[in-house]
Enzyme design. Sequence first.
Site, mmCIF file in Angstrom:
data_model
loop_
_atom_site.group_PDB
_atom_site.id
_atom_site.type_symbol
_atom_site.label_atom_id
_atom_site.label_comp_id
_atom_site.label_asym_id
_atom_site.label_seq_id
_atom_site.Cartn_x
_atom_site.Cartn_y
_atom_site.Cartn_z
ATOM 1 N N HIS A 246 -0.047 10.851 -2.447
ATOM 2 C CA HIS A 246 -1.365 10.540 -1.887
ATOM 3 C C HIS A 246 -2.222 11.774 -1.624
ATOM 4 O O HIS A 246 -3.359 11.862 -2.100
ATOM 5 C CB HIS A 246 -1.206 9.742 -0.586
ATOM 6 C CG HIS A 246 -2.512 9.427 0.071
ATOM 7 N ND1 HIS A 246 -3.132 10.267 0.979
ATOM 8 C CD2 HIS A 246 -3.338 8.367 -0.074
ATOM 9 C CE1 HIS A 246 -4.268 9.732 1.365
ATOM 10 N NE2 HIS A 246 -4.420 8.576 0.747
ATOM 11 N N GLU B 297 -4.362 4.036 -8.271
ATOM 12 C CA GLU B 297 -5.552 4.719 -7.742
ATOM 13 C C GLU B 297 -5.548 6.157 -8.230
ATOM 14 O O GLU B 297 -4.614 6.916 -7.951
ATOM 15 C CB GLU B 297 -5.591 4.693 -6.213
ATOM 16 C CG GLU B 297 -6.868 5.384 -5.730
ATOM 17 C CD GLU B 297 -6.920 5.700 -4.248
ATOM 18 O OE1 GLU B 297 -6.196 5.089 -3.446
ATOM 19 O OE2 GLU B 297 -7.713 6.603 -3.919
ATOM 20 N N ASP C 240 0.580 -2.133 4.501
ATOM 21 C CA ASP C 240 1.756 -1.272 4.603
ATOM 22 C C ASP C 240 3.009 -2.090 4.875
ATOM 23 O O ASP C 240 4.117 -1.574 4.791
ATOM 24 C CB ASP C 240 1.561 -0.252 5.741
ATOM 25 C CG ASP C 240 0.351 0.656 5.516
ATOM 26 O OD1 ASP C 240 0.056 0.964 4.354
ATOM 27 O OD2 ASP C 240 -0.284 1.046 6.512
ATOM 28 N N LYS D 233 -6.512 9.741 -7.831
ATOM 29 C CA LYS D 233 -6.915 10.573 -6.686
ATOM 30 C C LYS D 233 -7.692 11.777 -7.224
ATOM 31 O O LYS D 233 -7.183 12.896 -7.289
ATOM 32 C CB LYS D 233 -5.675 11.041 -5.925
ATOM 33 C CG LYS D 233 -5.282 10.102 -4.805
ATOM 34 C CD LYS D 233 -6.138 10.303 -3.562
ATOM 35 C CE LYS D 233 -5.836 9.300 -2.464
ATOM 36 N NZ LYS D 233 -6.692 8.156 -2.343
ATOM 37 N N ASP E 285 -0.917 6.214 -5.657
ATOM 38 C CA ASP E 285 -1.926 7.268 -5.853
ATOM 39 C C ASP E 285 -1.400 8.234 -6.898
ATOM 40 O O ASP E 285 -0.262 8.694 -6.798
ATOM 41 C CB ASP E 285 -2.156 8.008 -4.536
ATOM 42 C CG ASP E 285 -2.508 7.054 -3.413
ATOM 43 O OD1 ASP E 285 -3.655 6.583 -3.390
ATOM 44 O OD2 ASP E 285 -1.613 6.741 -2.597
ATOM 45 N N GLU F 294 0.371 -0.673 -4.750
ATOM 46 C CA GLU F 294 -0.686 0.314 -4.935
ATOM 47 C C GLU F 294 -0.039 1.681 -4.881
ATOM 48 O O GLU F 294 0.917 1.901 -4.114
ATOM 49 C CB GLU F 294 -1.719 0.168 -3.806
ATOM 50 C CG GLU F 294 -2.972 1.014 -3.959
ATOM 51 C CD GLU F 294 -2.960 2.310 -3.188
ATOM 52 O OE1 GLU F 294 -3.967 3.022 -3.235
ATOM 53 O OE2 GLU F 294 -1.932 2.653 -2.548
ATOM 54 N N HIS G 145 0.832 -1.205 0.000
ATOM 55 C CA HIS G 145 0.000 0.000 0.000
ATOM 56 C C HIS G 145 0.865 1.254 0.000
ATOM 57 O O HIS G 145 1.588 1.517 0.959
ATOM 58 C CB HIS G 145 -0.889 -0.046 1.253
ATOM 59 C CG HIS G 145 -1.791 1.122 1.411
ATOM 60 N ND1 HIS G 145 -1.811 1.901 2.545
ATOM 61 C CD2 HIS G 145 -2.736 1.638 0.577
ATOM 62 C CE1 HIS G 145 -2.723 2.834 2.417
ATOM 63 N NE2 HIS G 145 -3.302 2.709 1.239
ATOM 64 N N ARG G 146 0.802 2.021 -1.079
ATOM 65 C CA ARG G 146 1.701 3.174 -1.318
ATOM 66 C C ARG G 146 3.156 2.707 -1.276
ATOM 67 O O ARG G 146 4.045 3.425 -0.831
ATOM 68 C CB ARG G 146 1.470 4.301 -0.309
ATOM 69 C CG ARG G 146 0.020 4.718 -0.144
ATOM 70 C CD ARG G 146 -0.154 5.851 0.849
ATOM 71 N NE ARG G 146 -1.516 5.905 1.365
ATOM 72 C CZ ARG G 146 -1.922 6.617 2.397
ATOM 73 N NH1 ARG G 146 -1.073 7.397 3.018
ATOM 74 N NH2 ARG G 146 -3.170 6.586 2.811
HETATM 75 O O1 G3P Z 1 -6.566 1.793 -2.557
HETATM 76 C C1 G3P Z 1 -6.722 1.485 -1.216
HETATM 77 C C2 G3P Z 1 -6.382 2.665 -0.364
HETATM 78 O O2 G3P Z 1 -5.148 3.166 -0.773
HETATM 79 C C3 G3P Z 1 -7.418 3.756 -0.418
HETATM 80 O O3 G3P Z 1 -7.227 4.725 0.554
HETATM 81 O O4 G3P Z 1 -6.479 6.890 1.429
HETATM 82 O O5 G3P Z 1 -4.903 4.987 1.386
HETATM 83 O O6 G3P Z 1 -5.563 6.094 -0.734
HETATM 84 P P1 G3P Z 1 -5.987 5.718 0.644
HETATM 85 CA CA CA Z 2 -4.424 4.806 -2.257
#
Ligand code: G3P
Ligand code: CA
Length: 236
Positions: free
Chosen positions: A49, A108, A229, A110, A36, A34, A7-8
């Site tokens: 993000h 993703e 994470d 944004k 953003d 993942e 995640h990120r």
């Molecule tokens: O894509 C899952 C998650 O990343 C969505 O929330 O705020 O971490 O971008 P956020």
């Molecule tokens: Ca995200």
Amino acid sequence: MVEIWAHRGSRVAAPENTMAAFRRAVTDGADGFELDVQLSKDGRLVVIHDETLDRTTNGHGLVKDHTFDELRALDASGGRGGFAGEQIPPLEEVLQLAASARLRVNVELKNSEVAYPGLEEKVLAAIDEAAMTERVVLSTFSQESVRRLTAMTAIQVGLLFDLNQLFIGPCRRAVALGATALHPPRRRTTRHLVERAHAAGLTVRVWTANDQRWVQRLVGYGVDGVFTDVPLVARA
Ligand code: G3P
Ligand code: CA
């Protein structure tokens, strides 16, 4: 096997959404990462993000008000020792890393707070240019953007939703928008939701699980993927 998505990037080990975090995801054994994506003032795809620069960089103000060169001049280490020189990456550079490491990428968009007209077209062109169409999943919280994306591409699109959204019929909503994946938050994920989503033909990837208890619970529900994470913990 349940997909493990960093995640990120591996954002506990390295500053989020930096090349260091994505490289770490590769060595952590993630199946994909993942990220953003937003647009700079001059229309370049940048991986960050927040809509503002203040939390993760030494800059201030909105991402959309800065040119690509201005964004690239910022320190994206978030003040973390050992990561001086980390920058906001262009999407193209992250896609190249994923292509060479043979990992998947969840891009993703944004575009819930800032609309970013043309973002969908630019993201799809970058994915095409990197020859990554087979390895990418798209997602967004913006239902309008889900609808636009599904009309434009055969790449899988996931509808994201948050704790305070879509209390009735997230699966039906996703299908109505043309999505083929549902990306629910961990605390809204139940065995029943996963079963309904699968019955509707939706792939289910859940955000964000950082301890083994949650990962095991979600695997027990039959989810297809988890965002984490700390990929090493999820993998274990
Ligand atoms: O894509 C899952 C998650 O990343 C969505 O929330 O705020 O971490 O971008 P956020
Ligand atoms: Ca995200």
